[in-house]
Write an enzyme that holds these catalytic residues in place. Structure first.
Site, PDB file in Angstrom:
ATOM      1  N   ALA A  31       0.814  -1.213   0.000  1.00  0.00           N
ATOM      2  CA  ALA A  31       0.000   0.000   0.000  1.00  0.00           C
ATOM      3  C   ALA A  31       0.852   1.270   0.000  1.00  0.00           C
ATOM      4  O   ALA A  31       0.450   2.278  -0.556  1.00  0.00           O
ATOM      5  CB  ALA A  31      -0.935  -0.003   1.205  1.00  0.00           C
ATOM      6  N   CYS A  32       2.020   1.227   0.607  1.00  0.00           N
ATOM      7  CA  CYS A  32       2.876   2.416   0.685  1.00  0.00           C
ATOM      8  C   CYS A  32       3.892   2.462  -0.451  1.00  0.00           C
ATOM      9  O   CYS A  32       4.840   3.223  -0.400  1.00  0.00           O
ATOM     10  CB  CYS A  32       3.660   2.436   1.991  1.00  0.00           C
ATOM     11  SG  CYS A  32       2.826   1.753   3.385  1.00  0.00           S
ATOM     12  N   HIS A  33       3.719   1.632  -1.441  1.00  0.00           N
ATOM     13  CA  HIS A  33       4.675   1.522  -2.549  1.00  0.00           C
ATOM     14  C   HIS A  33       4.280   2.505  -3.644  1.00  0.00           C
ATOM     15  O   HIS A  33       3.119   2.635  -3.975  1.00  0.00           O
ATOM     16  CB  HIS A  33       4.647   0.088  -3.076  1.00  0.00           C
ATOM     17  CG  HIS A  33       5.676  -0.227  -4.096  1.00  0.00           C
ATOM     18  ND1 HIS A  33       5.403  -1.003  -5.180  1.00  0.00           N
ATOM     19  CD2 HIS A  33       6.978   0.099  -4.200  1.00  0.00           C
ATOM     20  CE1 HIS A  33       6.492  -1.140  -5.913  1.00  0.00           C
ATOM     21  NE2 HIS A  33       7.458  -0.474  -5.330  1.00  0.00           N
TER      22      HIS A  33
END
Length: 155
Positions: free
Chosen positions: A98-100
């Site tokens: 998700a934080c990529h």
């Protein structure tokens, strides 16, 4: 600042408040449903891909996880998440974590920091289910991903 009276979208603000109220009221019901659907998804993936799949979101037994999310990688140098994603005809998923960022040429640093090997992290797909996702929807996804993986592996 910088807004003049009447600029706010009152209808959207009220709608967001109502949505928050409904989610708060039904959170347990939604969570149970999404967990059941996610578990069905994971079982279907295990049944079909057996040893050719890695579940990136499975850590310690009984660890807390989001009820609606599965992060998985298909094993094989030709099965990068971005390539599988482009071949899915009926479903949308995300790659990495998700934080990529949208950089598809290197694995997610989040997955790497969780101990996922680079070649596995490079192939990651993040699959989310919702409060209205059904087992039939999962069956459509499974068929879609089987076709995509077969195309990439020339099976």
């Amino acid at each position: 600042r910088g807004y003049r009276p009447g600029t706010e979208n009152t209808g959207m603000i009220v709608g967001l408040g109502k949505a928050a109220e409904l989610v708060t009221k039904n959170i347990d019901k939604y969570s149970i449903h999404m967990k059941r659907v996610r578990d069905y998804l994971e079982q279907r993936l295990k049944d079909h891909f057996v040893n050719d799949i890695h579940f990136n979101s499975h850590f310690a037994e009984n660890s807390n996880r989001l009820p609606n999310t599965c992060n998985v990688s298909f094993k094989g140098s030709q099965l990068q998440g971005s390539k599988v994603l482009t071949l899915l005809e009926h479903c949308q998923v995300s790659i990495g974590a998700a934080c990529h960022s949208n950089i598809t040429t290197r694995p997610s640093p989040i997955l790497l920091s969780c101990g996922i090997p680079s070649d596995i992290a490079m192939n990651a797909l993040r699959i989310s289910v919702g409060r209205e996702t059904s087992h039939e929807d999962i069956d459509v996804f499974i068929n879609d991903v089987i076709i995509a993986v077969e195309k990439l592996t020339n099976k």
